[in-house]
Write a protein that holds these residues in place. Sequence first.
Motif, PDB file in Angstrom:
ATOM      1  N   ILE A 101      34.026  42.717  36.788  1.00  0.00           N
ATOM      2  CA  ILE A 101      34.400  41.341  37.120  1.00  0.00           C
ATOM      3  C   ILE A 101      35.481  40.874  36.141  1.00  0.00           C
ATOM      4  O   ILE A 101      35.517  41.318  34.992  1.00  0.00           O
ATOM      5  CB  ILE A 101      33.134  40.432  37.092  1.00  0.00           C
ATOM      6  N   ASP A 102      36.390  40.002  36.632  1.00  0.00           N
ATOM      7  CA  ASP A 102      37.446  39.467  35.761  1.00  0.00           C
ATOM      8  C   ASP A 102      36.905  38.284  34.959  1.00  0.00           C
ATOM      9  O   ASP A 102      35.936  37.647  35.354  1.00  0.00           O
ATOM     10  CB  ASP A 102      38.641  38.993  36.600  1.00  0.00           C
ATOM     11  N   ALA A 103      37.622  37.983  33.862  1.00  0.00           N
ATOM     12  CA  ALA A 103      37.166  36.904  32.991  1.00  0.00           C
ATOM     13  C   ALA A 103      37.707  35.548  33.425  1.00  0.00           C
ATOM     14  O   ALA A 103      37.287  34.513  32.926  1.00  0.00           O
ATOM     15  CB  ALA A 103      37.602  37.190  31.563  1.00  0.00           C
ATOM     16  N   ASP A 104      38.659  35.556  34.390  1.00  0.00           N
ATOM     17  CA  ASP A 104      39.384  34.317  34.659  1.00  0.00           C
ATOM     18  C   ASP A 104      38.733  33.429  35.710  1.00  0.00           C
ATOM     19  O   ASP A 104      39.338  32.463  36.165  1.00  0.00           O
ATOM     20  CB  ASP A 104      40.831  34.639  35.063  1.00  0.00           C
ATOM     21  N   LEU A 105      37.503  33.770  36.096  1.00  0.00           N
ATOM     22  CA  LEU A 105      36.719  32.986  37.057  1.00  0.00           C
ATOM     23  C   LEU A 105      37.308  32.982  38.467  1.00  0.00           C
ATOM     24  O   LEU A 105      36.924  32.169  39.284  1.00  0.00           O
ATOM     25  CB  LEU A 105      36.525  31.547  36.559  1.00  0.00           C
ATOM     26  N   GLN A 106      38.244  33.910  38.739  1.00  0.00           N
ATOM     27  CA  GLN A 106      38.692  34.065  40.127  1.00  0.00           C
ATOM     28  C   GLN A 106      37.572  34.748  40.902  1.00  0.00           C
ATOM     29  O   GLN A 106      37.459  34.606  42.106  1.00  0.00           O
ATOM     30  CB  GLN A 106      39.969  34.909  40.189  1.00  0.00           C
ATOM     31  N   GLN A 107      36.803  35.531  40.171  1.00  0.00           N
ATOM     32  CA  GLN A 107      35.638  36.202  40.756  1.00  0.00           C
ATOM     33  C   GLN A 107      34.420  35.599  40.080  1.00  0.00           C
ATOM     34  O   GLN A 107      34.322  35.598  38.863  1.00  0.00           O
ATOM     35  CB  GLN A 107      35.738  37.703  40.470  1.00  0.00           C
ATOM     36  N   GLU A 208      40.972  30.027  42.391  1.00  0.00           N
ATOM     37  CA  GLU A 208      42.183  29.923  41.572  1.00  0.00           C
ATOM     38  C   GLU A 208      41.838  30.334  40.149  1.00  0.00           C
ATOM     39  O   GLU A 208      40.691  30.180  39.723  1.00  0.00           O
ATOM     40  CB  GLU A 208      42.675  28.464  41.560  1.00  0.00           C
ATOM     41  N   ARG A 209      42.821  30.836  39.424  1.00  0.00           N
ATOM     42  CA  ARG A 209      42.626  31.172  38.029  1.00  0.00           C
ATOM     43  C   ARG A 209      42.212  29.917  37.265  1.00  0.00           C
ATOM     44  O   ARG A 209      42.835  28.869  37.429  1.00  0.00           O
ATOM     45  CB  ARG A 209      43.942  31.695  37.468  1.00  0.00           C
ATOM     46  N   HIS A 210      41.173  30.016  36.412  1.00  0.00           N
ATOM     47  CA  HIS A 210      40.664  28.853  35.697  1.00  0.00           C
ATOM     48  C   HIS A 210      41.688  28.379  34.663  1.00  0.00           C
ATOM     49  O   HIS A 210      42.001  27.200  34.570  1.00  0.00           O
ATOM     50  CB  HIS A 210      39.342  29.233  35.033  1.00  0.00           C
TER      51      HIS A 210
HETATM   52 MG    MG Z   1      42.969  37.022  37.920  1.00  0.00          MG
END
Ligand code: MG
Length: 325
Positions: A101-107, A208-210
């Motif tokens: 999982i990505d850290a940017d809260l897109q997921q 969206e990217r946080h």
């Molecule tokens: Mg991203």
Amino acid sequence: MNIRLFSLIVSAYNEGGNIDGFFEAASTIVRPLAEQGFRLEIVFADDGSSDKTADKIRGLFPAAACNSIDIKLVSFSRNFGKEAAMYAGLKNAAGDFCCFIDADLQQRPETALAMLEMLLLNPDYDCVAACLENRGTGVRQKLSSSFYKILSKSSGMQDVVDEASDFRVFSRAVADALLDMPEYYRFSKGLFAWVGFKTLPFPYTPDERHSGETTWTFPKLVRYGIGGILSFSTAPLQVAIWLGLFTSAAALIYFIVVICQRLFIGIEIPGYATIVALLLMLGGVQLLVLGILGEYLARIYIQGKDRPVFIVKSYSEQLAIQEDE
Ligand code: MG
Ligand code: UDP
């Protein structure tokens, strides 16, 4: 009850502004996980960030203890790229089920939980892959679709699905299979397709990217795509054979035509222009083929050196104390 472990493997590069939000969201799935007999582990791979990402993650340790979350942090000595970060995270994950999982809260961690539940309901399957619901119709999306078509065809792997992202939940069996492939040039979508196992799609739309910005520029994506094809297919090497056959056949036909013209019609063929054109064409073809060979050779060279995929600068972990111990 036998408590199992669910690992969220988070690759983070300069995500200082997202770490707290990510942890907050991940904390909300602790309780529903516990109801299913799972504990949560979060493995952060800090990919040589130059901001406060690592400090932010270390700052989460007390809160993780309060929430009974196992937390681990692998920090790299420099930026090795997302694939290396995912690999490092996987190496350190102890989960019975894992999730990239990505850290940017897109997921969202909540989506990861839903994917785990889907996997638990389908014991025949070993992997659930989040698939983009609509890819859009832009040039970039078209290029991306064509790339996956070429990759599937040239590698013979039908399962490199276009919409499937790296956001996946998978069993320990898949994790171990991925770890058995210590290759230097990693391309996760290809690796997942290569190890096999049945995969369920999970439709989702990324948020969206946080905070912060994506580091995937268009040239970086193109390089990543070419890398994927070179890692999983030797079809480009066959270009040499086909081009060779084609030019030889063309040369032969041209040769016959010239001889016939000379013998039966008596035309003198003035040569310079054709010779220059042929030389240029053949030279181009040879350089192209040499270039392709060179790309493969470079990969063998780098892999032959057996360098590590990443270098760890520091590692810290904190395992929550379990009641039954
Ligand atoms: Mg991203
Ligand atoms: N990332 C990483 N190393 C890199 C680039 C990105 O670990 O060299 C991480 C990044 O922190 C994020 C994830 O990979 O958690 C996805 O990156 P990004 O959001 O930039 O890509 P996108 O979502 O646009 O595909």
